[in-house]
Design a protein around this motif. Structure first.
Motif: not given
Lengths: 300, 274
Positions: B117-118, B107-109, B111-115, B121, B103-105, B135
């Motif tokens: 998308x990062x 979320x971090x990956x 998310x709209x501002x997550x890894x 970009x 779940x947590x992993x 994004x």
């Protein structure tokens, strides 16, 4: 004079070998890439569990809604700390409760499945009785149905038995799950029928045949059923969510997502503790696991 | 009798209550009055039901062929490799990972501002030939279904690879070797020998994949929690929600409808399994 166009035999052979090898390398490469992709998310977990809260906060701040830009991740923390594990294992005893809830539930289910499922599986494998095929058909259908279809039926029965909101509400239906029966049955059917026949002719009782022939020879199926069950019940989500109202009785698997991203380091430490037993069983029971899955699909 | 204790439990916890639900699906839940097909009509007229059916079909249409295709491709590659065992266990690893851990992993990956998308970009910024990347909000748009399909694939590919490998192992090796000696190329031996030999496996694995779609509650829960966005609202969630709202009469009707559909799938499958 030798023609220059034809390469010497050893070169042709070497070229053929090289092509074959290249093909194998390519196949290996693709598979390794996919396997790496599959396992990659897991690599975040150990680092995360050892990461200092401030560092975590800094790299995750875009997700926490405090900043523009994107979150980053450090596979190896810059400021490693065992603080989360300290808090989890020593400072907050609540964790033990959840951990032992999970252990207790899983152990009770597995034990119950052995006690109930072994004889059932043996009955299907060793005896031909009236209605056997029909009953077995029911077992197979029940094992393939998703939990949500049985949600209301089980709720009704648990209410009637006054078991709702009691750990037994999760344990008892799981004990009578037909999936392990099917897997153990498949293990028993690998035994040559002639052996059973011979034992019967020599005057062995049914219980003797079961314990001296069935169990030792069909133990792969039993192991497979136990490994599959462990991985399933260590990871329970739907059943405790539906039948257990008090958080104190929840297993770890349901509690973990309650920890928010702002406490990610702590959550990762919990994740590590939830992951270790599962990976341990996975590593130990790998052969049985693969065997068990293959049982599901192969025709008799 | 060996079967008795087990079967009585199955009766108590599975069969009898199921028949009780069938009975209740014709009754009104408060006073128990007989209402005929009213509950069924209520289900079919329900907007959430229509949405859930549509989503479940979309999910199936994307998930099942992808799962079967990818796992078959991998098992064809894997079957002659030396390191096959290690690779298969790497593919199986998701079975051992509790959904809660992911779940947590995720979320971090995602998310709209997550890894993810990062990274995208960053890459599209470096390579000027690519169009600029904006994004993606994976969880609150139609992309949510794609995310769920990916996590479905993640979870089930190893499982299906094992089933395909078992099917492939059952093929007689001599035929293929003879064909190779006679100069058949890989495509020909796939088309004329392997594919026809696997027809049974195609059917079994297809049916199991369909059932796996209906079982994949945890995959969605892993991505979106208990209240998923409308593109990933499936029949499983509808049942779960009606359960929480104590709408038992409609739920009984839906339970019966779903079990009839799944029963049909199971019966088709069972002819193969026995």
């Amino acid at each position: 004079m030798r023609s220059r166009a034809t390469a010497p035999a050893w070169a042709v052979q070497a070229y053929g070998k090289w092509r074959k090898r290249r093909r194998a390398w390519l196949a290996t490469g693709i598979c390794v890439a996919v396997a790496a992709l599959v396992c990659a998310p897991l690599l975040m977990i150990p680092g995360g569990s050892l990461m200092d809260s401030a560092e975590m906060r800094q790299i995750l701040s875009p997700i926490l809604g405090e900043e523009k830009g994107f979150a980053a991740w450090h596979l190896i923390p810059v400021y490693p700390t065992i603080g989360h594990f300290y808090r989890l294992l020593i400072a907050s005893p609540a964790f033990y409760q959840l951990f032992w809830n999970t252990v207790g539930m899983t152990a009770a289910i597995l034990l119950g499945q052995l006690i109930v499922g072994l004889p059932s599986a043996w009955a299907f494998a060793a005896f031909r009785f009236r209605g056997r095929d029909f009953l077995f058909g029911i077992y197979v259908v029940l094992m393939l149905l998703p939990f949500q279809v049985m949600l209301l039926p089980q709720y009704i029965v648990l209410q009637k038995l006054h078991l709702y909101n009691h750990p037994a509400a999760v344990i008892l239906p799981a004990v009578f799950s037909t999936f392990p029966v099917f897997i153990m049955y498949r293990g028993f059917t690998q035994i040559d029928a002639a052996i059973l026949e011979a034992a019967r002719l020599d005057g062995a009782g049914e219980l003797q045949i079961f314990s001296y022939i069935g169990l030792p020879l069909g133990k792969m199926g039993v192991q497979a059923a136990m490994v599959l069950s462990f991985l399933e019940y260590w990871n329970l989500v739907e059943q405790p969510m539906a039948f257990l109202e008090e958080q104190a009785a929840w297993p770890l698997s349901l509690y973990l997502p309650q920890i928010t991203v702002s406490q990610a380091g702590f959550a990762f430490a919990v994740a590590v503790m939830a992951l270790i037993p599962a990976l341990f069983v996975f590593a130990l029971g790998q052969d049985a696991l693969e065997e068990g899955i293959a049982y599901i699909g192969v025709k008799m | 009798m060996f079967l008795l204790p087990g079967f009585s439990g199955v009766m108590i916890f599975y069969l009898l209550p199921f028949f009780e639900v069938v009975r209740r699906s014709f009754l009104k839940s408060g006073n128990g009055a007989f209402v005929g097909m009213d509950n069924y009509r209520a289900v079919f007229g329900n907007g959430a039901f229509a949405l859930a059916v549509r989503n479940t079909f979309l999910y199936m249409a994307a998930g099942v062929p992808l799962l079967m295709g990818i796992s078959l491709f991998l098992s064809l590659l894997l079957r002659n490799l030396l390191q096959r065992r290690k690779l298969v266990s790497a593919l199986l690893l998701p079975m051992a990972v509790p959904a809660a851990v992911m779940v947590l992993t995720l979320q971090i990956l995602i998310d709209r501002q997550g890894v993810i998308n990062g990274v995208l970009t960053h890459v599209s910024g470096k390579i000027t030939a690519l169009p600029a990347f904006t994004a993606i909000d994976y969880l609150n748009t139609g992309w949510a279904l794609a995310v769920v399909v990916c996590s479905f694939l993640w979870k089930n590919t190893g499982y299906m690879v094992i089933l395909w490998l078992a099917g492939l192992a059952a093929l007689p090796k001599e035929v293929e070797e003879a064909a190779q000696v006679d100069g058949a190329n890989r495509w020909q031996s796939w088309h004329y020998i392997i594919r026809p030999g696997l027809s049974g496996s195609f059917f079994t694995i297809g049916m199991l994949s369909v059932l796996q779609i209906f079982k994949s509650y945890r995959e969605v829960w892993m991505v979106a929690g208990s209240y998923p966005q409308e593109h990933i609202y499936f029949l499983q969630h509808l049942l779960q929600n009606w359960y929480l709202k104590l709408e038992f009469d409609r739920m009984a009707a839906l339970t019966v409808i779903m079990s009839l559909v799944l029963l049909a799938v199971c019966l088709l499958l069972q002819k193969r399994l026995e």
